[in-house]
Design an enzyme around this catalytic site. Structure first.
Site, short mmCIF file in Angstrom:
data_model
loop_
_atom_site.label_atom_id
_atom_site.label_comp_id
_atom_site.label_asym_id
_atom_site.label_seq_id
_atom_site.Cartn_x
_atom_site.Cartn_y
_atom_site.Cartn_z
N GLU A 246 4.28 -5.41 7.09
CA GLU A 246 3.50 -4.39 7.82
C GLU A 246 4.04 -4.14 9.23
OE1 GLU A 246 2.21 -6.73 5.90
OE2 GLU A 246 0.59 -5.89 4.69
N ALA B 208 0.87 -1.18 0.00
CA ALA B 208 0.00 0.00 0.00
C ALA B 208 0.90 1.23 0.00
CB ALA B 208 -0.89 -0.01 1.24
N GLY C 68 0.38 -4.96 0.81
CA GLY C 68 -0.86 -4.93 0.02
C GLY C 68 -0.68 -5.56 -1.36
N GLU D 260 -1.08 -9.16 -0.85
CA GLU D 260 -2.51 -9.41 -0.62
C GLU D 260 -3.30 -9.37 -1.94
OE1 GLU D 260 -2.29 -6.39 2.46
OE2 GLU D 260 -3.28 -7.76 3.85
N1 DAK Z 1 4.62 3.20 -0.77
C1 DAK Z 1 5.04 4.36 -1.30
N2 DAK Z 1 6.20 4.49 -1.96
C2 DAK Z 1 6.98 3.41 -2.07
C3 DAK Z 1 6.60 2.16 -1.56
C4 DAK Z 1 5.36 2.08 -0.87
N3 DAK Z 1 4.89 0.93 -0.36
N4 DAK Z 1 7.58 1.28 -1.82
C5 DAK Z 1 8.52 1.94 -2.50
N5 DAK Z 1 8.17 3.22 -2.66
C6 DAK Z 1 8.91 4.28 -3.34
C7 DAK Z 1 10.15 4.70 -2.55
O1 DAK Z 1 9.78 5.63 -1.55
C8 DAK Z 1 10.99 5.32 -3.65
O2 DAK Z 1 10.49 6.61 -3.95
P1 DAK Z 1 11.50 7.85 -4.24
O3 DAK Z 1 12.37 7.96 -3.05
O4 DAK Z 1 12.26 7.42 -5.49
O5 DAK Z 1 10.58 9.02 -4.45
C9 DAK Z 1 10.70 4.44 -4.85
O6 DAK Z 1 9.46 3.77 -4.55
C10 DAK Z 1 11.74 3.36 -5.08
O7 DAK Z 1 11.91 2.65 -3.86
P2 DAK Z 1 13.33 2.47 -3.15
O8 DAK Z 1 14.25 3.58 -3.52
O9 DAK Z 1 13.07 2.23 -1.71
O10 DAK Z 1 13.84 1.15 -3.87
P3 DAK Z 1 14.82 0.05 -3.26
O11 DAK Z 1 15.19 -0.82 -4.41
O12 DAK Z 1 15.93 0.69 -2.48
O13 DAK Z 1 13.94 -0.78 -2.23
C11 DAK Z 1 11.94 -1.91 -1.49
C12 DAK Z 1 12.82 -1.52 -2.70
C13 DAK Z 1 10.67 -2.54 -2.05
C14 DAK Z 1 12.68 -2.95 -0.62
C15 DAK Z 1 11.63 -0.65 -0.64
O14 DAK Z 1 11.12 0.35 -1.52
C16 DAK Z 1 10.63 -0.89 0.43
O15 DAK Z 1 10.95 -1.43 1.49
N6 DAK Z 1 9.40 -0.43 0.17
C17 DAK Z 1 8.35 -0.48 1.17
C18 DAK Z 1 7.82 -1.90 1.32
C19 DAK Z 1 6.71 -1.85 2.31
O16 DAK Z 1 6.93 -1.72 3.52
N7 DAK Z 1 5.53 -1.85 1.77
C20 DAK Z 1 4.35 -1.57 2.54
C21 DAK Z 1 3.93 -2.80 3.28
S1 DAK Z 1 2.67 -2.36 4.34
C22 DAK Z 1 -4.12 -0.18 5.47
C23 DAK Z 1 -4.21 -1.51 5.28
C24 DAK Z 1 -3.17 -2.20 4.79
C25 DAK Z 1 -2.00 -1.58 4.51
C26 DAK Z 1 -1.90 -0.24 4.70
C27 DAK Z 1 -2.94 0.46 5.18
N8 DAK Z 1 -5.18 0.54 5.98
C28 DAK Z 1 -6.39 -0.13 6.26
C29 DAK Z 1 -5.10 1.94 6.08
C30 DAK Z 1 -0.92 -2.34 3.98
C31 DAK Z 1 0.24 -1.82 4.05
C32 DAK Z 1 1.34 -2.36 3.37
O17 DAK Z 1 1.31 -2.78 2.25
#
Ligand code: DAK
Length: 264
Positions: free
Chosen positions: A138, A70, A115, A118
């Site tokens: 998460e 997400a 997400g 999911e």
């Molecule tokens: N959201 C927003 N931007 C993201 C992103 C994300 N999930 N994942 C990556 N990006 C963006 C980065 O910020 C970066 O943007 P800039 O800095 O270039 O502007 C760009 O994508 C490239 O990412 P990285 O520079 O970080 O690339 P790397 O190769 O170094 O790393 C990575 C890749 C996938 C390991 C890393 O980007 C990462 O850890 N990303 C986050 C993974 C993550 O934690 N995803 C979210 C999981 S939690 C909800 C219900 C459910 C959820 C949320 C809310 N509610 C009911 C409200 C679920 C949440 C999730 O999915």
């Protein structure tokens, strides 16, 4: 033909009744924001209403990510009420996806996190590139999965493996995901689409009604006890015998020719 009119998605109708949805926000590794859910809901309505559609493929734009979760930037200012509303929207859209009457295959071409995982889990099965990475990270953000991950992941790979993934947040590589049954097949990145299209071609030759009823029995049966679930199967089986497709399928076999199914 690309007939996409969406801000966050590519939507294409390919030959042979194949629909291709591409989550298209590569600058944020295809992270799912509110607009994506609006677009997805609309696109899925289109697929559901398209009599020619036989298979839906879902993938992510670019070579780095299927969907990296997400959109974290959207979460920062969210209130509890807004968070629950987003979760409800996502659950509804993913259920809409799961209940489509045609098979849906996720083509996971890189990071498949949170997400994104999911979303892939709401598809009927997952094929992935050898470099794909799965995870429910998460807990790193101090939240639980909110789009069905605790439930669909446990049902697919078992509660112990799902527990490990969700409480550790660790990234699971493609070969481990294959061994765990999260993924059906792994391919080199460049083979992902051709293999999906070959599978779609195989599916397209089968009876659409039998496919829809089989899928419904599997999906709706998941939440039921064995006896009740088998009743869905029995009714689906009986229903097939009122269809032209059943007559055609049996006749074609006996006449040693290929069947021509119409979905009725
Ligand atoms: N959201 C927003 N931007 C993201 C992103 C994300 N999930 N994942 C990556 N990006 C963006 C980065 O910020 C970066 O943007 P800039 O800095 O270039 O502007 C760009 O994508 C490239 O990412 P990285 O520079 O970080 O690339 P790397 O190769 O170094 O790393 C990575 C890749 C996938 C390991 C890393 O980007 C990462 O850890 N990303 C986050 C993974 C993550 O934690 N995803 C979210 C999981 S939690 C909800 C219900 C459910 C959820 C949320 C809310 N509610 C009911 C409200 C679920 C949440 C999730 O999915």
């Amino acid at each position: 033909m690309n007939n996409s009119a969406y801000q966050t998605l590519g939507f294409e109708s390919l030959d042979g009744g194949v629909c291709l949805l591409t989550i298209n926000r590569p600058a944020s590794l295809n992270a799912l924001n509110s607009a994506t859910f609006t677009d997805l809901a609309h696109a899925l309505e289109r697929v559901a209403g398209d009599d020619e559609a036989r298979v839906l493929l879902i993938t992510g734009a670019g070579e780095k990510a299927f969907v990296a979760g997400a959109d974290i930037s959207e979460m920062q200012a969210m209130t509890a009420v807004e968070a629950m509303a987003l979760s409800q929207t996502a659950l509804r859209v993913f259920r809409q996806l799961e209940l489509l009457p045609i098979p849906v295959i996720a083509l996971v071409n890189g990071y498949c996190l949170g997400g994104g995982c999911e979303l892939a889990l709401a598809c009927d099965w997952i094929i992935a590139s050898e470099s794909a990475v799965f995870g429910q990270p998460e807990v790193n953000l101090g939240i639980t999965p909110g789009f069905g991950g605790t439930q669909r992941l446990s049902r697919l790979i078992g509660p112990a493996r799902a527990m490990e993934m969700i409480v550790s947040g660790r990234q699971v590589k493609a070969d481990e995901a294959l061994a765990w049954g999260l993924v059906n097949h792994l391919y080199p990145q460049e083979r992902l689409m051709p293999e999906a299209l070959a599978m779609a071609d195989l599916i397209r030759q089968k009876g659409p009604l039998a496919i829809a009823l089989s899928k419904q029995a599997i999906v709706r049966g998941q939440g039921l006890d064995l006896d009740s679930a088998c009743q869905i199967e029995s009714q689906s089986f009986g229903l097939c015998f009122s269809s032209d497709d059943q007559e055609e399928g049996v006749a074609a076999f006996l006449e040693k020719r290929k069947p021509v199914f119409k979905g009725v």
